[in-house]
Design an enzyme around this catalytic site. Structure first.
Site, mmCIF file in Angstrom:
data_model
loop_
_atom_site.group_PDB
_atom_site.id
_atom_site.type_symbol
_atom_site.label_atom_id
_atom_site.label_comp_id
_atom_site.label_asym_id
_atom_site.label_seq_id
_atom_site.Cartn_x
_atom_site.Cartn_y
_atom_site.Cartn_z
ATOM 1 C CG ASP A 13 -1.795 -1.229 1.336
ATOM 2 O OD1 ASP A 13 -2.426 -1.608 0.343
ATOM 3 O OD2 ASP A 13 -1.788 -1.838 2.421
ATOM 4 C CG HIS A 41 -1.148 -1.167 -7.910
ATOM 5 N ND1 HIS A 41 -0.261 -1.673 -8.825
ATOM 6 C CD2 HIS A 41 -0.733 -1.628 -6.709
ATOM 7 C CE1 HIS A 41 0.650 -2.429 -8.209
ATOM 8 N NE2 HIS A 41 0.368 -2.415 -6.923
ATOM 9 C CD GLN A 225 0.500 -8.557 -2.716
ATOM 10 O OE1 GLN A 225 1.280 -9.108 -3.470
ATOM 11 N NE2 GLN A 225 -0.782 -8.509 -2.993
#
Length: 439
Positions: A13, A41, A225
């Site tokens: 994130d 995303h 990730q």
């Protein structure tokens, strides 16, 4: 032409989608090498927000080819919705979108098994997955019982493979929990029909990528990730089920490590984490505390699940560890503007465990939970940075903060983000990224 990898350097994130979108104008191809629809995303262009889960962020550049590599796992139902929404927005995929024939497919009973595993684990043992079937699909891949995109072409053979899955350990586990694994014929029919919709984009992507590089085309490799969620190098077992680090792109795309010329690590100006697992710098100061303030200002809710993210101070020890594993040529610092209103900003510069200094997070969770972070306090800038477009326009205290992060990471700061929009980005002049790729 040089090729570049964009890698998450924290617990995911971090804002990789924005960085890939920003950099993609200098590349011919954007290729994603791992993860599934658990990766969200977000890209904001001219004030319009776009959320992606399978498709690489370079899709918004009309002249860029986009590739979903063999190291990914695909939920075809969700991917088709994503594709349809892109087409409805006027984004053409014809001749520029390619899906690996070797990518594995998430079948419905694997998603149900994922949710069941989390339910049975209970609060103390829960990993905090998105329950989208990613883990069980990677498990099936490792057990050599998975289903790949290429397997969907033959409807009869596909039904037989799914029948084996229903009759095997996955189906047994669901039946023991009182759940029906589903009808193999119906599951196969749906997957085969979905394959017919994507068939024109399915290709031997490893062959394509290597041919394109031989022709001199440049590739931007997109990870999902983050490093601290890597299956081998993350905070196991609270990790994802694939290899998230830069080295993972070689297997996830079929590309030699000798063809990776530049590695960019993406960090937030603070730290966040979704799901369970140790997070040494987490701010546990309640609903009215600074952790909630950062969450609110940073819009820290998962793109995929909407779950609130845990927030904390920048972790310099974890950042140095991520650099050690990936060897970044440059760092991107995202969401600097979230810290604009703070008088003081703390940064973790060391770990202590049982009174002794340690250089990285211990592999055992019980030890990692006992880490005592060592903090350094830096002055804030109390200035709105969202309109800054050059390094010089940033407040001196903000530049000093970025320089401190650079020293802790062990890599230069190449890019700074001061807002969600593509335009709210500063590529540092004189950085290796600016020099090598012409920014």
């Amino acid at each position: 032409m040089p090729n570049c990898a964009v890698v998450g350097a924290q617990w995911g994130d971090e804002g990789k989608g924005k960085i890939v979108d920003l950099l993609s104008e200098r590349f011919d191809v954007v290729a994603r090498y791992q993860g599934g629809p658990n990766a969200g995303h977000t890209v904001t262009i001219a004030g319009k927000r776009h959320a992606l889960h399978h498709v690489p962020s370079g899709v918004f550049r009309d002249n860029v080819r986009i590739v979903i590599g063999n190291g990914t796992v695909l939920d075809l139902t969700k991917m088709l919705v994503e594709i349809d929404s892109l087409v409805a927005a006027g984004i053409s995929l014809d001749g520029r979108f390619f899906i690996s024939e070797r990518a594995h497919v998430i079948v419905p009973l694997l998603s149900r098994l994922d949710a069941l595993n989390e339910q049975v684990a209970g609060e103390s043992g829960r990993i905090g997955t998105t329950q989208r079937g990613i883990g069980p699909t990677y498990e099936a891949k490792a057990a050599r019982s998975g289903i790949r995109v290429a397997d969907l072409a033959d409807a009869t053979a596909l039904r037989e493979r799914i029948q084996k899955m229903v009759d095997g350990p996955v189906g047994s586990r669901l039946r023991e929990a009182g759940e029906d694994p589903g009808d193999p014929g119906a599951i196969a029919a749906q997957a085969h029909a979905q394959y017919r919709r994507i068939e024109r984009w399915v290709a031997d992507t490893a062959l394509l990528l290597n041919d394109w590089m031989d022709e001199g085309r440049s590739i931007l490799f997109e990870g999902a990730q983050g490093t601290l969620l890597d299956l081998d190098h993350g905070s196991y077992p609270f990790v994802t089920s694939s290899t998230t680090v830069a080295g993972g792109l070689c297997g996830g795309l079929g590309v030699s490590p000798r063809r990776v010329d530049h590695v960019i690590g993406v960090f937030k100006a603070y730290a966040t984490r979704v799901g369970s697992g140790p997070m040494p710098t987490e701010l546990l100061d309640g609903p009215e505390g600074l952790g909630e303030t950062i969450r609110r200002r940073g819009r820290e809710y998962g793109t995929t699940t909407g779950r609130p993210r845990r927030c904390g101070w920048f972790d310099g020890v974890a950042a140095a560890y991520a650099n050690r594993i990936n060897r970044f040529d440059g760092a991107c610092i995202m969401l600097l503007d979230v810290l604009d209103s703070l008088d003081e900003i703390r940064v973790c510069v060391g770990y202590r465990l049982d009174g002794a200094a340690i250089r990285s997070m211990p592999p055992v969770v019980s030890d990692a939970k006992r880490i005592e972070p060592v903090f350094e306090t830096l002055p804030g800038w109390n200035t709105d940075t969202t309109s800054a477009r050059t390094w010089e326009e940033l407040p001196p205290q903000a530049r000093a903060y970025l320089d401190r992060l650079s020293a802790l990471i062990g890599a230069e700061v190449s890019v700074v983000s001061v807002g969600p929009d593509r335009a709210q980005s500063i590529i540092r002049p004189g950085s290796s990224l600016a020099g090598r790729f012409g920014f």
